[in-house]
Design a protein around this motif. Structure first.
Motif, PDB file in Angstrom:
ATOM      1  N   ILE A 104       2.632  -4.823 -13.117  1.00 25.94           N
ATOM      2  CA  ILE A 104       3.939  -5.025 -12.488  1.00 25.94           C
ATOM      3  C   ILE A 104       3.882  -4.700 -11.008  1.00 25.94           C
ATOM      4  N   ILE A 105       3.262  -3.572 -10.665  1.00 26.71           N
ATOM      5  CA  ILE A 105       3.157  -3.171  -9.261  1.00 26.71           C
ATOM      6  C   ILE A 105       2.344  -4.192  -8.462  1.00 26.71           C
ATOM      7  N   ALA A 106       1.264  -4.689  -9.078  1.00 30.62           N
ATOM      8  CA  ALA A 106       0.451  -5.703  -8.407  1.00 30.62           C
ATOM      9  C   ALA A 106       1.253  -6.983  -8.177  1.00 30.62           C
ATOM     10  N   THR A 107       2.054  -7.358  -9.161  1.00 27.14           N
ATOM     11  CA  THR A 107       2.881  -8.563  -9.022  1.00 27.14           C
ATOM     12  C   THR A 107       3.884  -8.409  -7.892  1.00 27.14           C
ATOM     13  N   LEU A 108       4.575  -7.267  -7.853  1.00 28.59           N
ATOM     14  CA  LEU A 108       5.546  -7.029  -6.775  1.00 28.59           C
ATOM     15  C   LEU A 108       4.859  -6.995  -5.410  1.00 28.59           C
ATOM     16  N   ILE A 144       2.128  -8.600  -4.587  1.00 30.06           N
ATOM     17  CA  ILE A 144       1.755  -9.976  -4.240  1.00 30.06           C
ATOM     18  C   ILE A 144       2.969 -10.738  -3.711  1.00 30.06           C
ATOM     19  N   ILE A 145       4.130 -10.549  -4.358  1.00 29.13           N
ATOM     20  CA  ILE A 145       5.352 -11.209  -3.880  1.00 29.13           C
ATOM     21  C   ILE A 145       5.652 -10.788  -2.446  1.00 29.13           C
ATOM     22  N   LEU A 146       5.560  -9.488  -2.181  1.00 32.70           N
ATOM     23  CA  LEU A 146       5.861  -8.971  -0.850  1.00 32.70           C
ATOM     24  C   LEU A 146       4.851  -9.475   0.182  1.00 32.70           C
ATOM     25  N   ILE A 147       3.567  -9.325  -0.116  1.00 36.60           N
ATOM     26  CA  ILE A 147       2.521  -9.700   0.844  1.00 36.60           C
ATOM     27  C   ILE A 147       2.525 -11.200   1.098  1.00 36.60           C
ATOM     28  N   ALA A 148       2.641 -11.997   0.032  1.00 42.88           N
ATOM     29  CA  ALA A 148       2.634 -13.456   0.190  1.00 42.88           C
ATOM     30  C   ALA A 148       3.831 -13.925   1.001  1.00 42.88           C
ATOM     31  N   THR A 149       4.995 -13.317   0.766  1.00 43.53           N
ATOM     32  CA  THR A 149       6.195 -13.697   1.517  1.00 43.53           C
ATOM     33  C   THR A 149       6.046 -13.360   2.990  1.00 43.53           C
ATOM     34  N   VAL A 150       5.521 -12.176   3.282  1.00 45.66           N
ATOM     35  CA  VAL A 150       5.346 -11.757   4.673  1.00 45.66           C
ATOM     36  C   VAL A 150       4.347 -12.654   5.390  1.00 45.66           C
ATOM     37  N   ILE A 151       3.207 -12.918   4.748  1.00 46.56           N
ATOM     38  CA  ILE A 151       2.172 -13.745   5.386  1.00 46.56           C
ATOM     39  C   ILE A 151       2.676 -15.171   5.585  1.00 46.56           C
ATOM     40  N   LYS A 152       3.406 -15.683   4.595  1.00 46.98           N
ATOM     41  CA  LYS A 152       3.945 -17.042   4.724  1.00 46.98           C
ATOM     42  C   LYS A 152       4.879 -17.145   5.920  1.00 46.98           C
ATOM     43  N   ARG A 153       5.717 -16.149   6.106  1.00 42.09           N
ATOM     44  CA  ARG A 153       6.681 -16.215   7.194  1.00 42.09           C
ATOM     45  C   ARG A 153       6.028 -15.937   8.545  1.00 42.09           C
ATOM     46  N   LEU A 186       8.998  -1.045  14.087  1.00 38.80           N
ATOM     47  CA  LEU A 186      10.069  -1.923  13.629  1.00 38.80           C
ATOM     48  C   LEU A 186       9.578  -2.851  12.516  1.00 38.80           C
ATOM     49  N   SER A 187       8.310  -3.243  12.580  1.00 39.75           N
ATOM     50  CA  SER A 187       7.737  -4.069  11.508  1.00 39.75           C
ATOM     51  C   SER A 187       7.681  -3.291  10.205  1.00 39.75           C
ATOM     52  N   LEU A 188       7.345  -2.009  10.279  1.00 35.33           N
ATOM     53  CA  LEU A 188       7.309  -1.172   9.074  1.00 35.33           C
ATOM     54  C   LEU A 188       8.706  -0.989   8.479  1.00 35.33           C
ATOM     55  N   ILE A 189       9.721  -0.869   9.343  1.00 35.57           N
ATOM     56  CA  ILE A 189      11.093  -0.792   8.841  1.00 35.57           C
ATOM     57  C   ILE A 189      11.440  -2.067   8.077  1.00 35.57           C
ATOM     58  N   ASN A 190      11.048  -3.208   8.640  1.00 37.48           N
ATOM     59  CA  ASN A 190      11.278  -4.493   7.978  1.00 37.48           C
ATOM     60  C   ASN A 190      10.579  -4.550   6.623  1.00 37.48           C
ATOM     61  N   ILE A 191       9.319  -4.110   6.575  1.00 36.33           N
ATOM     62  CA  ILE A 191       8.556  -4.127   5.320  1.00 36.33           C
ATOM     63  C   ILE A 191       9.169  -3.163   4.310  1.00 36.33           C
ATOM     64  N   GLY A 192       9.617  -1.994   4.771  1.00 39.66           N
ATOM     65  CA  GLY A 192      10.225  -1.030   3.859  1.00 39.66           C
ATOM     66  C   GLY A 192      11.490  -1.573   3.220  1.00 39.66           C
ATOM     67  N   TYR A 193      12.312  -2.245   4.006  1.00 40.11           N
ATOM     68  CA  TYR A 193      13.544  -2.825   3.462  1.00 40.11           C
ATOM     69  C   TYR A 193      13.195  -3.909   2.447  1.00 40.11           C
ATOM     70  N   MET A 194      12.209  -4.741   2.770  1.00 41.24           N
ATOM     71  CA  MET A 194      11.805  -5.805   1.846  1.00 41.24           C
ATOM     72  C   MET A 194      11.223  -5.225   0.564  1.00 41.24           C
ATOM     73  N   ALA A 195      10.463  -4.140   0.682  1.00 41.04           N
ATOM     74  CA  ALA A 195       9.870  -3.514  -0.504  1.00 41.04           C
ATOM     75  C   ALA A 195      10.955  -2.994  -1.438  1.00 41.04           C
ATOM     76  N   ALA A 196      11.991  -2.354  -0.867  1.00 43.28           N
ATOM     77  CA  ALA A 196      13.093  -1.867  -1.701  1.00 43.28           C
ATOM     78  C   ALA A 196      13.801  -3.028  -2.387  1.00 43.28           C
ATOM     79  N   VAL A 218      12.537  -6.076  -3.162  1.00 40.74           N
ATOM     80  CA  VAL A 218      11.727  -6.748  -4.181  1.00 40.74           C
ATOM     81  C   VAL A 218      11.566  -5.879  -5.416  1.00 40.74           C
ATOM     82  N   VAL A 219      11.563  -4.561  -5.255  1.00 43.67           N
ATOM     83  CA  VAL A 219      11.493  -3.665  -6.411  1.00 43.67           C
ATOM     84  C   VAL A 219      12.752  -3.783  -7.255  1.00 43.67           C
ATOM     85  N   HIS A 220      13.876  -3.979  -6.590  1.00 42.05           N
ATOM     86  CA  HIS A 220      15.143  -4.081  -7.326  1.00 42.05           C
ATOM     87  C   HIS A 220      15.359  -5.466  -7.924  1.00 42.05           C
ATOM     88  N   GLU A 221      15.070  -6.521  -7.136  1.00 46.31           N
ATOM     89  CA  GLU A 221      15.413  -7.879  -7.540  1.00 46.31           C
ATOM     90  C   GLU A 221      14.259  -8.640  -8.196  1.00 46.31           C
TER      91      GLU A 221
END
Length: 409
Positions: free
Chosen positions: A243-247, A249-258, A285-295, A297-300
């Motif tokens: 599950i953690i690996a899947t989340l 991958i979703i986060l990393i793939a989304t960030v790299i795509k954008r 500021l990039s880390l703040i962005n990643i932290g918000y996205m991580a929270a 993706v963990v929820h949704e």
């Protein structure tokens, strides 16, 4: 947004709040609509393109602040103009361009504050992040956490503390005014409801709480499903890791795509060559962005790539230095590399033209379909659609609760 702007232009605030509760962007649309001869849709598109033009200006101003030379400015202009996702959103009625503009302006003012130590830039930075928050509520994360990087600057400790504290003057005044208004108006005003115009202020805090609850409950429950339904009995202990690996991958793939592979490689290349001195603020500021996205993706267990646009813009700054440095290096190589550089420049021009002139399949049929529905559907009849666009052009107003993949109207 257009439906909300329609109600706001008619001064029907309860109806506007019933559709959507974050009114700043629709208010701008309604204001321009009232002040001009433009319809609501044209007003929204003009506002968005003005913000995109402002975004390019702030981007180049930030490069200049970082001591970029002429070649770097040209490289930065090229990168920001050919960025595929900025161009993709130019024709959409979304609040993203305004949010991105004020986010990048906040970074510019943060860097200006670090370089000059003038308190006026602390105030202006706070205002920029507050305006970003009025477009998308996650701007609150940058408003509250962005100034922390000032504590890590090379200034004397006392100056760092003063600069850090000065960035919260405006937010503190707003909070005090809000508390005073609530004390005067009393319990009749409640912002706990998500339908209240201010109710979404709670969203970042609720997201943190929901992410924690997901870590405590939802992820173990889904891991049990993976362990029992997918994995072998001898590998069932890897359910949580899966599950953690899947989340991740979703986060990393989304960030790299954008970000795009090109900008990612160029930003890394620029750091290997130590071309940018302001990277701590950009990375923070990039880390703040990643932290918000991580929270989120963990929820949704889902993440829209639009969430990653701030980091894409932040990293395009060092990428501009990397591209300019690469071009300078290619000036001294053989003919084959010069041909490769020419091909790369032509490819970039093609991407720019493709962004400015649509070469894809036209979506005008959605507007035409909406008009057809408006003319042919009888009162009381129902139609199912998963396209908000059709419904809008059919002249049928949306409510906030109708956000689903299949809608009935």
């Amino acid at each position: 947004y257009l439906d909300v702007a329609h109600h706001i232009s008619n001064w029907d605030w309860p109806a506007a709040s019933a559709i959507y509760h974050w009114h700043f962007y629709p208010m701008l649309i309604a204001l321009l609509h009232k002040l001009s001869w433009l319809d609501l849709e044209s007003s929204a598109l003009l506002i968005n393109n003005l913000f995109i033009a402002g975004l390019v200006w702030v981007f180049l101003s930030t490069l200049k602040l970082l001591d970029a030379d002429r070649n770097t400015m040209i490289a930065g202009l090229l990168l920001i103009l050919i960025h595929p996702y900025i161009n993709d959103y130019r024709a959409d009625v979304i609040r993203g361009p305004g949010f991105w503009f004020f986010m990048l302006l906040g970074l510019y003012l943060l860097l200006k504050l670090q370089l000059t130590s003038q308190y006026k830039y602390a105030i202006l930075m706070s205002i920029a992040f507050i305006l970003a928050m009025l477009f998308r509520v996650e701007g609150m994360a940058y408003l509250m956490l962005g100034p922390v990087i000032l504590l890590m600057a090379s200034h004397p400790l006392q100056l760092r503390m003063k600069l850090f504290a000065s960035t919260y003057i405006i937010p503190a005044c707003i909070v005090l005014l809000a508390l005073a208004a609530w004390a005067i108006m009393g319990p009749a005003v409640s912002i706990s409801s998500t339908q209240h115009p201010l109710g979404k202020i709670n969203h970042p805090f609720e997201l943190m709480r929901d992410a924690y609850l997901s870590l405590a409950n939802k992820i173990p429950a889904k891991a049990d499903i993976i362990s029992t339904q997918v994995l072998n009995i001898h590998s069932e202990d890897f359910g949580v890791a899966g599950i953690i690996a899947t989340l991740s991958i979703i986060l990393i793939a989304t960030v790299i795509k954008r970000i795009t592979i090109l900008i990612l490689i160029l930003s890394i290349y620029s750091q290997l060559k130590k071309r940018v001195v302001a990277m701590p603020a950009i990375l923070w500021l990039s880390l703040i962005n990643i932290g918000y996205m991580a929270a989120y993706v963990v929820h949704e267990f889902f993440l829209s790539s639009r969430f990653a646009m701030p980091i894409a813009l932040f990293l395009a700054l060092p990428a501009s230095f990397g591209l300019a440095y690469l071009f300078r290096k290619l000036d001294h190589v053989n003919l084959g590399m010069k041909v490769a550089r020419t091909i790369a420049a032509l490819l970039a021009m093609f991407m720019l033209l493709d962004g400015l002139v649509s070469t894809g399949t036209s979506k005008a049929y959605l507007r035409e379909g909406g008009y057809w529905v408006k003319e042919n559907i009888n009162p009381g009849e129902k139609l199912l659609t998963n396209q908000f666009t059709v419904k809008h052009y059919a002249g049928i107003r949306m409510t906030f609760d109708e956000r689903s993949s299949i809608e009935q109207f």
